[in-house]
Design an enzyme around this catalytic site. Structure first.
Site, PDB file in Angstrom:
ATOM      1  N   ASN A 100     -48.640  35.144 -87.636  1.00 42.86           N
ATOM      2  CA  ASN A 100     -48.969  35.570 -86.273  1.00 42.86           C
ATOM      3  C   ASN A 100     -49.391  37.033 -86.347  1.00 42.86           C
ATOM      4  O   ASN A 100     -48.553  37.914 -86.497  1.00 42.86           O
ATOM      5  CB  ASN A 100     -47.730  35.397 -85.378  1.00 42.86           C
ATOM      6  N   LYS A 126     -50.707  38.907 -84.105  1.00 40.76           N
ATOM      7  CA  LYS A 126     -50.563  39.685 -82.861  1.00 40.76           C
ATOM      8  C   LYS A 126     -51.859  40.478 -82.616  1.00 40.76           C
ATOM      9  O   LYS A 126     -52.937  39.980 -82.923  1.00 40.76           O
ATOM     10  CB  LYS A 126     -49.310  40.557 -82.939  1.00 40.76           C
ATOM     11  N   HIS A 177     -44.541  32.820 -76.894  1.00 37.03           N
ATOM     12  CA  HIS A 177     -43.966  33.859 -77.755  1.00 37.03           C
ATOM     13  C   HIS A 177     -43.168  34.844 -76.898  1.00 37.03           C
ATOM     14  O   HIS A 177     -43.558  35.137 -75.765  1.00 37.03           O
ATOM     15  CB  HIS A 177     -45.095  34.582 -78.503  1.00 37.03           C
ATOM     16  N   GLU A 219     -42.969  37.955 -76.872  1.00 41.90           N
ATOM     17  CA  GLU A 219     -43.730  39.111 -76.373  1.00 41.90           C
ATOM     18  C   GLU A 219     -44.520  38.730 -75.131  1.00 41.90           C
ATOM     19  O   GLU A 219     -44.712  39.537 -74.220  1.00 41.90           O
ATOM     20  CB  GLU A 219     -44.648  39.652 -77.478  1.00 41.90           C
ATOM     21  N   GLU A 225     -37.196  32.008 -82.517  1.00 38.89           N
ATOM     22  CA  GLU A 225     -37.432  33.411 -82.830  1.00 38.89           C
ATOM     23  C   GLU A 225     -36.477  34.276 -82.016  1.00 38.89           C
ATOM     24  O   GLU A 225     -36.783  34.635 -80.869  1.00 38.89           O
ATOM     25  CB  GLU A 225     -38.868  33.802 -82.482  1.00 38.89           C
ATOM     26  N   GLY A 251     -39.828  41.970 -85.417  1.00 41.77           N
ATOM     27  CA  GLY A 251     -40.397  43.294 -85.664  1.00 41.77           C
ATOM     28  C   GLY A 251     -39.351  44.381 -85.845  1.00 41.77           C
ATOM     29  O   GLY A 251     -39.671  45.563 -85.850  1.00 41.77           O
ATOM     30  N   SER A 289     -38.702  38.910 -88.538  1.00 41.35           N
ATOM     31  CA  SER A 289     -38.537  39.705 -89.758  1.00 41.35           C
ATOM     32  C   SER A 289     -38.418  38.865 -91.034  1.00 41.35           C
ATOM     33  O   SER A 289     -37.646  39.196 -91.935  1.00 41.35           O
ATOM     34  CB  SER A 289     -37.347  40.669 -89.623  1.00 41.35           C
TER      35      SER A 289
HETATM   36  P1  PGA Z   1     -42.087  39.638 -87.256  1.00 43.04           P
HETATM   37  O1  PGA Z   1     -42.706  38.796 -86.028  1.00 43.04           O
HETATM   38  O2  PGA Z   1     -42.196  38.758 -88.473  1.00 43.04           O
HETATM   39  O3  PGA Z   1     -42.951  40.869 -87.346  1.00 43.04           O
HETATM   40  O4  PGA Z   1     -40.674  39.929 -86.907  1.00 43.04           O
HETATM   41  C1  PGA Z   1     -42.506  37.416 -85.905  1.00 43.04           C
HETATM   42  C2  PGA Z   1     -43.151  36.906 -84.635  1.00 43.04           C
HETATM   43  O5  PGA Z   1     -43.099  37.618 -83.627  1.00 43.04           O
HETATM   44  O6  PGA Z   1     -43.729  35.797 -84.605  1.00 43.04           O
END
Ligand code: PGA
Length: 255
Positions: A9, A11, A95, A97, A167, A173, A213
């Site tokens: 992903n 982003k 997601h 976010e 998640e 992140g 992460s």
């Molecule tokens: P990350 O993001 O691996 O940077 O923690 C995962 C995601 O948001 O799908």
């Protein structure tokens, strides 16, 4: 055995040219991978250039979002048909976010899933609790609500075309990964929910990815868990070599 899926992903990262160059490199470095499903989800503007690069490979393209209406006056939105015609096979829905910054709810998630399932696309539907919710002991009730409302009204046949992603918001992140045991506990709980909402066969076949992460040095212990079928990977999917390293771990575990 459920197939392993490794999805990147990206982003809001990479221009079309940067994404195409990544895709070319990834394609060359994964020629020996034939069991793991590899998906990359670039921003909308990079879908077409990445598709051009991937179309003769087994790598799959995914979008990061989609609107629930088929067309019309929705400035700034993108339809299922548009991403399907751009070459996508997957789309990320719900997601955290998008839930946190763009007002997505379990209801909009549900509408997006239904619109997506009217096409050939496979939705990757995300769920997860915040740190506060976990500390308050509410993880299971939050997941239960998100899963029940997000997947409301789907038939068994539709449910079997969906990929889920757990998640935990506190792990996205942040560099803090859920321990394999913490993740497995929730994955197992999601499977029990699916069994109750649909049936036990559906609970067995639906892939559940972990995200938050995921990195080359922790992916193996996560994928070793019985109910973790792959990773939805943000930061560590932005460079080809670590991403390929994680794909190889998934492939080795499939052999
Ligand atoms: P990350 O993001 O691996 O940077 O923690 C995962 C995601 O948001 O799908």
């Amino acid at each position: 055995m459920r197939k392993k899926i490794i999805a990147g992903n990206w982003k809001m990262n990479k221009t079309g040219a940067e994404a195409a160059s990544f895709a070319r490199d990834l394609k060359l470095k994964t020629l020996n991978i034939n069991k793991t499903e590899i998906v990359i989800c670039p921003p909308f503007t990079a879908l077409a250039p990445v598709y051009d690069m991937l179309k003769e490979s087994r790598l799959k393209l995914g979008a990061q979002n989609v609107h629930w209406e088929p067309a019309g006056a929705f400035t700034g939105e993108i339809s299922v048909e548009m991403i399907e015609k751009a070459g996508c096979k997957y789309v990320i829905i719900g997601h955290s976010e998008r839930r946190q910054f763009f007002g997505e709810t379990d209801q909009t998630v549900n509408k997006k899933i239904k619109q997506t399932l009217a096409s050939s696309l496979c939705p990757i539907v995300c769920f997860g609790e915040t740190l506060q919710q976990r500390q308050d002991g509410k993880t299971q009730s939050i997941i239960r609500t998100q899963v029940t409302e997000g997947l409301a009204g789907l038939s068994i046949e539709q449910m079997q075309r969906i990929v889920l992603a757990y998640e935990p918001v506190w792990a996205i992140g942040t560099g803090v990964t859920a321990t394999p045991e913490q993740a497995e506990e929730v994955h197992n709980f999601i499977r029990q929910l699916l069994s109750g909402l649909f049936n036990s066969q559906t609970a067995e076949v639906v892939p559940i990815l972990y995200g938050g992460s995921v990195k080359p040095d922790n992916i193996k212990e996560l994928l070793n868990q019985q109910n973790i079928d792959g990773g939805l990977i943000g930061g560590a999917s932005l460079k080809v070599d670590p991403f390929v390293e994680m794909i190889k771990v998934a492939e080795d575990l499939s052999n």
